[in-house]
Every structure is written in C-alpha cells, then in structure tokens.
Design an enzyme around this catalytic site. Sequence first.
Site, PDB file in Angstrom:
ATOM      1  CE  LYS A 176      -1.189  -1.827   3.785  1.00 52.53           C
ATOM      2  NZ  LYS A 176      -2.366  -1.807   4.657  1.00 52.53           N
ATOM      3  CB  THR A 212      -5.718   8.453   7.382  1.00 48.52           C
ATOM      4  OG1 THR A 212      -4.356   8.849   8.181  1.00 48.52           O
ATOM      5  CG2 THR A 212      -5.826   9.406   6.938  1.00 48.52           C
ATOM      6  N   GLY A 214      -6.827   3.676  11.314  1.00 42.91           N
ATOM      7  CA  GLY A 214      -7.378   2.453  10.966  1.00 42.91           C
ATOM      8  C   GLY A 214      -7.653   2.239   9.588  1.00 42.91           C
ATOM      9  CB  THR A 215      -5.735   4.108   6.383  1.00 44.05           C
ATOM     10  OG1 THR A 215      -5.151   3.557   6.647  1.00 44.05           O
ATOM     11  CG2 THR A 215      -6.768   4.819   5.877  1.00 44.05           C
ATOM     12  N   GLY A 216      -5.155   0.775   7.764  1.00 44.53           N
ATOM     13  CA  GLY A 216      -4.687  -0.732   6.582  1.00 44.53           C
ATOM     14  C   GLY A 216      -6.053  -1.294   7.180  1.00 44.53           C
ATOM     15  CB  CYS A 217      -7.709  -2.150  10.450  1.00 45.20           C
ATOM     16  SG  CYS A 217      -6.162  -2.146  11.669  1.00 45.20           S
TER      17      CYS A 217
END
Length: 270
Positions: A176, A212, A214-217
């Site tokens: 990402k 932003t 928690g974007t990865g979760c």
Amino acid sequence: MNNVAQVLTIAGSDSGGGAGIQADLKTFQMRGVFGTSVLTAVTAQNTLGVFDIHTIPLTTIQAQLQAVKNDFQIASAKIGMLGTADIIECVADFLKTRPFGTLILDPVMIAKGGAPLLQQQAIFALTNYLLPLADVITPNLPEAEALTSIHIHNEATIQQAAHALQKQGAKNVIIKGGHSHNSESEQCQDWVFLADGSHFVLESPRFHTPHTHGTGCTFSACLTAELGKGETLQSAVKTAKDFITAAISHPLNIGHGHGPTNHWAYSQFK
C-alpha cells in the site's frame, strides 16, 4: 441452508473504535458478511495515541480460536495486531492445519500516531511462522521495508520487496502506497503482485487529511470480506481500494488527533 459468508479477524482491540477488531467488524458488517473475532490484545487508545497495551494470555487466544473453529465455517480470516513473538507462534501453530480458508496477513507494526504495536523481536517470528501461511499479505511501505530490509524508493525497489516477500512464502502481495516518500503526489498507488507472476497498480486521489486512523485494518478487512464471499483477488482488492478511498474522502471529523475513517461512506456515497 445458510449461505451467509462467515469471516474472522484475529487482532487487537482499539478502545477508540477506529482500528483493530472494531474497524474490522464494522467493515465486515458493511460488506454483508458475518464477522467473528479472536482478541489478541486490549489497547487503551484514542485518536491521540496508544496509552497502554495488555496482551491476552496464550491459553485464552487458543480457546477463542478453537471456539470459532468448532462452530463456524470460516471462509476467510485476517490477521492484524499480534504484538509479541509468543502470540505470533501461538496463532501460527493453530493455523498450520488451515482451519479458516483464505488467510490475509496485515502486518500491523506501528500505530498511526507512531506507537510500536509489534515488538522488534516479534518481526522474526512473523516472517518465519506466519508469512509462509499467508495467501495475501498487505503491508504499507514502512512495513514492507521492515519485513524485507529493502529501502523502497522507486518502482524497482517495490518489485524487489514484493518478490522478497513471495520468496519468504507469501503467495500474493499488496504493498500500500499511502506512506509514499512522494506524499505530495496527488495520486496514491497500491501495487498488487499475484502468485501467478502478474502484477498491476491501483490508483486513487490522495486526500490530505488527518482522519486516516485504521486505514490498513479497514482495507484488509474489506479484502477479507470480499474473498470470503468468493470474489477473485483482483475483484476483491479493487473493491477494498474503493471502500477505503470512500472512507478517507468522507471523514467523520471525530477526535482531536488522527481520526477514524468513515466505514459507511462506500455504501452512502458511491
């Protein structure tokens, strides 16, 4: 016959509700799958930072995994924050028999505010025990660098890092690009490297916002939901990209720091 897809998240709790188990279950709900969970840690956390971490005893983690296995038909599972080498080895040992279908590994290492969420000695355990079990791994750029010891600064080094992760055992790699060194760019890219050797890039506008957390979760949870419903990886990753882009671009403006994304934006504004 029950044809509702059942999925699992193995991760830590975020008392602020923007990341971890809470973000995963919100995303599962929005994507129409039934979410189950195995808690690995409890964090005292809000948009300003992480203030305390309490890891769950290994016997309780094992009991949760066994309870889910015994009563649900898990089509896909995602692995988020594990925190310690002992927990990583515990989870990896349970997953060796592949009880939960497709496995998505989101190698959570650092919170949005900078707090470390994976102990340094645990990186060895992650790469040696969990990474080879992953059908998909979804690191951001700093995580990909930490896992491969490759300094990523251009397309060539992105490919090197992805291939290094595949050599370590991960079948499909999604790197990402939200943490790109070229963060002033108006486009945000994610690089997808498939097990068959093909690869492609997904682009979206870059939104300059502090919201932003928690974007990865959320991205990996959406991916887990789509794969659990039987979507191809190509289709699932595109949906996950659209889902997180909507969640970032329609912020809730909650909290005084790195605020959460908007988990219902994809359904409300698409």
